[in-house]
Structures are given as structure tokens and as C-alpha cells.
Motif scaffolding. Structure first.
Motif, PDB file in Angstrom:
ATOM      1  N   ILE A  41       8.443   0.637  22.891  1.00  0.00           N
ATOM      2  CA  ILE A  41       9.375   0.895  23.989  1.00  0.00           C
ATOM      3  C   ILE A  41       9.582   2.401  24.151  1.00  0.00           C
ATOM      4  CG2 ILE A  41      11.785   0.657  24.736  1.00  0.00           C
ATOM      5  CD1 ILE A  41      11.787  -2.091  23.313  1.00  0.00           C
ATOM      6  N   LYS A  42       9.799   3.099  23.039  1.00  0.00           N
ATOM      7  CA  LYS A  42      10.018   4.549  23.075  1.00  0.00           C
ATOM      8  C   LYS A  42       8.870   5.262  23.781  1.00  0.00           C
ATOM      9  CE  LYS A  42      12.662   5.005  18.779  1.00  0.00           C
ATOM     10  NZ  LYS A  42      12.614   5.603  17.423  1.00  0.00           N
ATOM     11  N   LYS A  43       7.656   4.881  23.429  1.00  0.00           N
ATOM     12  CA  LYS A  43       6.481   5.527  24.019  1.00  0.00           C
ATOM     13  C   LYS A  43       6.353   5.181  25.500  1.00  0.00           C
ATOM     14  CE  LYS A  43       3.831   5.762  19.710  1.00  0.00           C
ATOM     15  NZ  LYS A  43       2.652   5.257  18.961  1.00  0.00           N
ATOM     16  N   ALA A  44       6.627   3.932  25.833  1.00  0.00           N
ATOM     17  CA  ALA A  44       6.460   3.480  27.214  1.00  0.00           C
ATOM     18  C   ALA A  44       7.420   4.182  28.170  1.00  0.00           C
ATOM     19  CB  ALA A  44       6.654   1.962  27.303  1.00  0.00           C
ATOM     20  N   VAL A  45       8.656   4.436  27.712  1.00  0.00           N
ATOM     21  CA  VAL A  45       9.655   5.026  28.609  1.00  0.00           C
ATOM     22  C   VAL A  45       9.860   6.519  28.361  1.00  0.00           C
ATOM     23  CG1 VAL A  45      10.818   2.804  28.790  1.00  0.00           C
ATOM     24  CG2 VAL A  45      11.665   4.478  27.148  1.00  0.00           C
ATOM     25  N   GLY A  46       9.138   7.074  27.381  1.00  0.00           N
ATOM     26  CA  GLY A  46       9.198   8.517  27.147  1.00  0.00           C
ATOM     27  C   GLY A  46      10.362   8.981  26.304  1.00  0.00           C
ATOM     28  N   VAL A  47      10.989   8.082  25.561  1.00  0.00           N
ATOM     29  CA  VAL A  47      12.170   8.411  24.767  1.00  0.00           C
ATOM     30  C   VAL A  47      11.864   9.443  23.692  1.00  0.00           C
ATOM     31  CG1 VAL A  47      13.806   7.506  23.069  1.00  0.00           C
ATOM     32  CG2 VAL A  47      13.390   6.243  25.168  1.00  0.00           C
ATOM     33  N   GLN A  48      10.878   9.150  22.851  1.00  0.00           N
ATOM     34  CA  GLN A  48      10.625   9.996  21.690  1.00  0.00           C
ATOM     35  C   GLN A  48      10.156  11.389  22.082  1.00  0.00           C
ATOM     36  OE1 GLN A  48      11.198   8.249  18.473  1.00  0.00           O
ATOM     37  NE2 GLN A  48      11.702  10.391  18.193  1.00  0.00           N
ATOM     38  N   ASP A  49       9.218  11.464  23.004  1.00  0.00           N
ATOM     39  CA  ASP A  49       8.707  12.772  23.421  1.00  0.00           C
ATOM     40  C   ASP A  49       9.806  13.632  24.015  1.00  0.00           C
ATOM     41  OD1 ASP A  49       6.195  12.123  22.563  1.00  0.00           O
ATOM     42  OD2 ASP A  49       5.412  11.606  24.544  1.00  0.00           O
ATOM     43  N   GLN A  50      10.683  13.026  24.794  1.00  0.00           N
ATOM     44  CA  GLN A  50      11.753  13.795  25.425  1.00  0.00           C
ATOM     45  C   GLN A  50      12.708  14.360  24.378  1.00  0.00           C
ATOM     46  OE1 GLN A  50      13.760  11.777  28.632  1.00  0.00           O
ATOM     47  NE2 GLN A  50      14.360  13.715  29.554  1.00  0.00           N
ATOM     48  N   ALA A  51      12.987  13.585  23.351  1.00  0.00           N
ATOM     49  CA  ALA A  51      13.858  14.059  22.275  1.00  0.00           C
ATOM     50  C   ALA A  51      13.214  15.226  21.533  1.00  0.00           C
ATOM     51  CB  ALA A  51      14.170  12.921  21.309  1.00  0.00           C
ATOM     52  N   TYR A  52      11.935  15.105  21.224  1.00  0.00           N
ATOM     53  CA  TYR A  52      11.233  16.187  20.518  1.00  0.00           C
ATOM     54  C   TYR A  52      11.208  17.467  21.350  1.00  0.00           C
ATOM     55  CZ  TYR A  52       9.445  13.031  16.879  1.00  0.00           C
ATOM     56  OH  TYR A  52       9.334  12.155  15.821  1.00  0.00           O
ATOM     57  N   GLY A 215      19.959   3.073  25.208  1.00  0.00           N
ATOM     58  CA  GLY A 215      21.168   2.387  25.644  1.00  0.00           C
ATOM     59  C   GLY A 215      20.744   1.195  26.482  1.00  0.00           C
ATOM     60  N   LYS A 216      20.724   1.387  27.798  1.00  0.00           N
ATOM     61  CA  LYS A 216      20.166   0.344  28.667  1.00  0.00           C
ATOM     62  C   LYS A 216      18.717   0.043  28.302  1.00  0.00           C
ATOM     63  CE  LYS A 216      22.362   0.229  33.224  1.00  0.00           C
ATOM     64  NZ  LYS A 216      22.130   0.539  34.651  1.00  0.00           N
ATOM     65  N   SER A 217      17.983   1.110  27.974  1.00  0.00           N
ATOM     66  CA  SER A 217      16.535   0.944  27.767  1.00  0.00           C
ATOM     67  C   SER A 217      16.189   0.108  26.537  1.00  0.00           C
ATOM     68  CB  SER A 217      15.844   2.309  27.690  1.00  0.00           C
ATOM     69  OG  SER A 217      16.380   3.095  26.651  1.00  0.00           O
ATOM     70  N   LYS A 218      17.159  -0.129  25.643  1.00  0.00           N
ATOM     71  CA  LYS A 218      16.860  -0.984  24.484  1.00  0.00           C
ATOM     72  C   LYS A 218      16.570  -2.423  24.901  1.00  0.00           C
ATOM     73  CE  LYS A 218      21.708  -2.003  23.268  1.00  0.00           C
ATOM     74  NZ  LYS A 218      22.379  -0.954  24.088  1.00  0.00           N
ATOM     75  N   TRP A 219      17.085  -2.798  26.100  1.00  0.00           N
ATOM     76  CA  TRP A 219      16.859  -4.152  26.580  1.00  0.00           C
ATOM     77  C   TRP A 219      15.433  -4.376  27.055  1.00  0.00           C
ATOM     78  CZ3 TRP A 219      20.372  -6.950  24.630  1.00  0.00           C
ATOM     79  CH2 TRP A 219      21.676  -6.476  24.495  1.00  0.00           C
ATOM     80  N   MET A 220      14.626  -3.321  26.984  1.00  0.00           N
ATOM     81  CA  MET A 220      13.195  -3.478  27.271  1.00  0.00           C
ATOM     82  C   MET A 220      12.529  -4.425  26.280  1.00  0.00           C
ATOM     83  SD  MET A 220      12.119  -2.006  29.986  1.00  0.00           S
ATOM     84  CE  MET A 220      10.355  -1.984  29.649  1.00  0.00           C
ATOM     85  N   ALA A 221      13.162  -4.621  25.130  1.00  0.00           N
ATOM     86  CA  ALA A 221      12.635  -5.574  24.150  1.00  0.00           C
ATOM     87  C   ALA A 221      12.562  -6.975  24.750  1.00  0.00           C
ATOM     88  CB  ALA A 221      13.515  -5.584  22.898  1.00  0.00           C
ATOM     89  N   PHE A 222      13.496  -7.285  25.654  1.00  0.00           N
ATOM     90  CA  PHE A 222      13.498  -8.582  26.329  1.00  0.00           C
ATOM     91  C   PHE A 222      12.684  -8.538  27.623  1.00  0.00           C
ATOM     92  CE2 PHE A 222      17.407  -8.522  23.797  1.00  0.00           C
ATOM     93  CZ  PHE A 222      17.250  -9.705  23.080  1.00  0.00           C
ATOM     94  N   ILE A 223      12.780  -7.410  28.337  1.00  0.00           N
ATOM     95  CA  ILE A 223      12.002  -7.268  29.572  1.00  0.00           C
ATOM     96  C   ILE A 223      10.503  -7.370  29.281  1.00  0.00           C
ATOM     97  CG2 ILE A 223      11.380  -5.642  31.430  1.00  0.00           C
ATOM     98  CD1 ILE A 223      14.127  -6.858  31.788  1.00  0.00           C
ATOM     99  N   SER A 224      10.104  -6.924  28.098  1.00  0.00           N
ATOM    100  CA  SER A 224       8.678  -6.963  27.732  1.00  0.00           C
ATOM    101  C   SER A 224       8.137  -8.389  27.700  1.00  0.00           C
ATOM    102  CB  SER A 224       8.465  -6.307  26.369  1.00  0.00           C
ATOM    103  OG  SER A 224       9.134  -7.037  25.347  1.00  0.00           O
ATOM    104  N   MET A 225       9.033  -9.386  27.592  1.00  0.00           N
ATOM    105  CA  MET A 225       8.597 -10.790  27.552  1.00  0.00           C
ATOM    106  C   MET A 225       8.586 -11.437  28.943  1.00  0.00           C
ATOM    107  SD  MET A 225      10.451 -12.126  24.045  1.00  0.00           S
ATOM    108  CE  MET A 225      12.089 -11.471  24.407  1.00  0.00           C
ATOM    109  N   VAL A 226       9.086 -10.707  29.941  1.00  0.00           N
ATOM    110  CA  VAL A 226       9.117 -11.236  31.308  1.00  0.00           C
ATOM    111  C   VAL A 226       7.716 -11.142  31.921  1.00  0.00           C
ATOM    112  CG1 VAL A 226      10.087 -10.910  33.620  1.00  0.00           C
ATOM    113  CG2 VAL A 226      11.530 -10.586  31.604  1.00  0.00           C
ATOM    114  N   PRO A 227       7.264 -12.176  32.620  1.00  0.00           N
ATOM    115  CA  PRO A 227       5.900 -12.183  33.177  1.00  0.00           C
ATOM    116  C   PRO A 227       5.753 -11.331  34.431  1.00  0.00           C
ATOM    117  CG  PRO A 227       7.009 -14.227  33.739  1.00  0.00           C
ATOM    118  CD  PRO A 227       7.940 -13.483  32.825  1.00  0.00           C
TER     119      PRO A 227
END
Length: 269
Positions: A41-52, A215-227
Motif C-alpha cells: 500500500i505504501k509503495k502504491a500510494v507513495g507514502v514511504q517515498d514522500q516521508a523519506y 489514515g484514510k489510506s490504510k483502508w486500501m487494505a480492504f479496497i485492494s480486495m474490491v474487483p
């Protein structure tokens, strides 16, 4: 609340844990989630790179700075950069195995070294740091007051701290961590930030800037299962991450909905 002496005793066990990395089944499952789904999820939405990149921005001009890389293990994402560009660099960690590896990497920099030492111990007597970089470290101290006092002791006037730590302030994450904690092999030194912890740091230091992540983006764990297509999923995730990143600067409610917190703090005069 633990005393310095009891924390030092706990940290001996922590050093053994990180030297051997022996995790029980529950901790292996949590690590798989954290390093698998969560990292995806971090890689997909750019979380980790932005923090670094934000950390690099916060470093500023390192050429005149004495830098402490706190709890760096064998080197984090920015360890070699800090060593190369700072006036003086010291990396410390509890693990002598990890520090041996880091010293081998640091051999090309005459201004840099690493040491296996406990930050709270009398053995670590060095002071006057302009910058303390603490990536994934501050939440390893159960007694926040002892930690804050030691950080202030080690910093020069107006010295800065850059931190990155997990938060345990959103209800679903608190529930998950509460259920997991009795089975956690590293529970004795894992203390994700609570609201109280954050406010202790806010009271002790001037927070120059802060950002919340997942925050909101943590819910991507569930969105990832949506077809739906990966493109649509990532678009949703990036939108949510942008909201987390921007609004957490000033909104405590948004910040406390996040799973991670990164801060640039400055020692008060």
C-alpha cells in the motif's frame, strides 16, 4: 512506569532479540502484514517515498552539523547519506552485530563511526548534537519523560530531532494492537505513540512540522480486495494519502486517525 535502570535491563533483552531476530508465530504474522500488504500500500500510494524525501528536506545543510543516527541498526535509508554529508556522524544501536556491519560500510567516511551502546546508559556520554535522526526508534521507550530528558541532554540549543513512529490512536488499530500484544514477542519495548505520548513531545519540544501517514489510506487494505482495476485502486489510495499528508499538519483529528507519524522537532530555548 519503568525507571532508567529497568529500561536498561529490558534493552539487554532487546539487543538479544535484534541480534537473533527470533520471532514467535504471532510476531511473524504481524511482520508479514506490515512488510507485505502494508508495504505494498505504501509503495502504491507513495507514502514511504514522500516521508523519506521530507526527511531529506528537513536535514537541510548538514555540512556544519554533528549528527546522531539513533537506533540505526546496520543502517537505515538515510544513514550513509547522513554520514557522507554531515560534519560528524555517529550511528548507535543496541545490536553489536548490526553495528559491526554498519562500521564496515562507514569505513570510507573519516568523519563517521558507529557504536553499539544504549542511548540511556552512562556509557553513552557524548553530547552537543545538532541533529538526532530517530527513524522507528522513539516508540521503543516506555517512559517518555526519561526519553525526552535524555534527548534534551544530548542536543545543542535549538538542536533538532527528526522522528518516524507508529501511532496507536485510531480505534481500529488500537483494537488490533490490543489483541496482538499478549502474543507479541517484542512487546516489552514496543510502545506505539498514544495521544498522551504525542502531547508530551509537543509540550517538551517545538514541533516545526508534522505529518501523519496511513489514515484514510490504510483502508486500501480492504479496497485492494474490491474487483476494480489497480489503476482505480491506486487513484483512490493516492487521493486519501494526500488528504492524510496535508490535513495532518494542522488537524489533530486527522493526525490521530493515522497509523504513522513523522515529526521535525526543535529543542526549546
Amino acid at each position: 512506569m519503568k525507571t532508567t535502570e529497568s529500561i536498561l535491563e529490558t534493552n539487554i533483552k532487546q539487543a538479544e532479540f535484534y541480534n537473533t531476530k527470533k520471532k514467535n508465530f504471532a510476531t511473524r504474522i504481524w511482520s508479514k502484514f506490515r512488510n507485505g500488504i502494508l508495504n505494498k500500500i505504501k509503495k502504491a500510494v507513495g507514502v514511504q517515498d514522500q516521508a523519506y524525501l521530507k526527511h531529506k528536506e528537513w536535514f537541510g545543510d548538514l555540512s556544519t552539523k554533528k549528527v546522531l543516527d539513533l537506533g540505526c541498526f546496520s543502517g537505515n535509508y538515510w544513514s550513509m547519506y547522513l554520514a557522507e554529508h554531515s560534519k560528524e556522524y555517529l550511528g548507535i544501536d543496541l545490536s553489536d552485530v548490526a553495528i559491526h556491519k554498519l562500521n564496515e560500510r562507514l569505513a570510507i567516511f573519516p568523519n563517521a563511526k558507529a557504536k553499539a551502546v544504549d542511548f540511556l546508559s552512562a556509557e553513552f556520554a557524548d553530547n552537543d548534537y545538532d541533529l538526532i535522526y530517530a527513524y522507528g526508534v522513539l516508540h521503543h521507550f516506555e517512559n517518555t519523560k526519561i526519553l525526552i530528558d535524555k534527548l534534551n541532554e544530548k542536543l545543542v540549543p535549538n538542536g533538532q530531532i527528526i522522528s518516524y513512529d507508529p501511532l496507536e490512536t485510531s480505534f481500529p488499530i488500537k483494537i488490533i494492537r490490543t489483541l496482538y500484544r499478549p502474543f507479541q514477542s517484542d512487546a516489552a519495548w514496543e510502545w506505539p505513540f498514544t495521544k498522551k505520548t504525542f502531547y508530551q513531545f509537543q509540550s517538551a519540544f517545538s514541533i516545526i512540522e508534522r505529518r501523519g501517514l496511513l489514515g484514510k489510506s490504510k483502508w486500501m487494505a480492504f479496497i485492494s480486495m474490491v474487483p476494480i482495476s489497480d489503476e482505480k485502486k491506486n487513484k483512490i489510495g493516492r487521493k486519501w494519502h494526500k488528504e492524510d499528508w496535508e490535513y495532518s499538519k494542522t488537524s489533530d483529528s486527522v493526525l490521530f486517525s493515522c497509523m504513522h507519524l513523522t515529526m521535525l522537532m526543535e529543542k526549546k530555548k
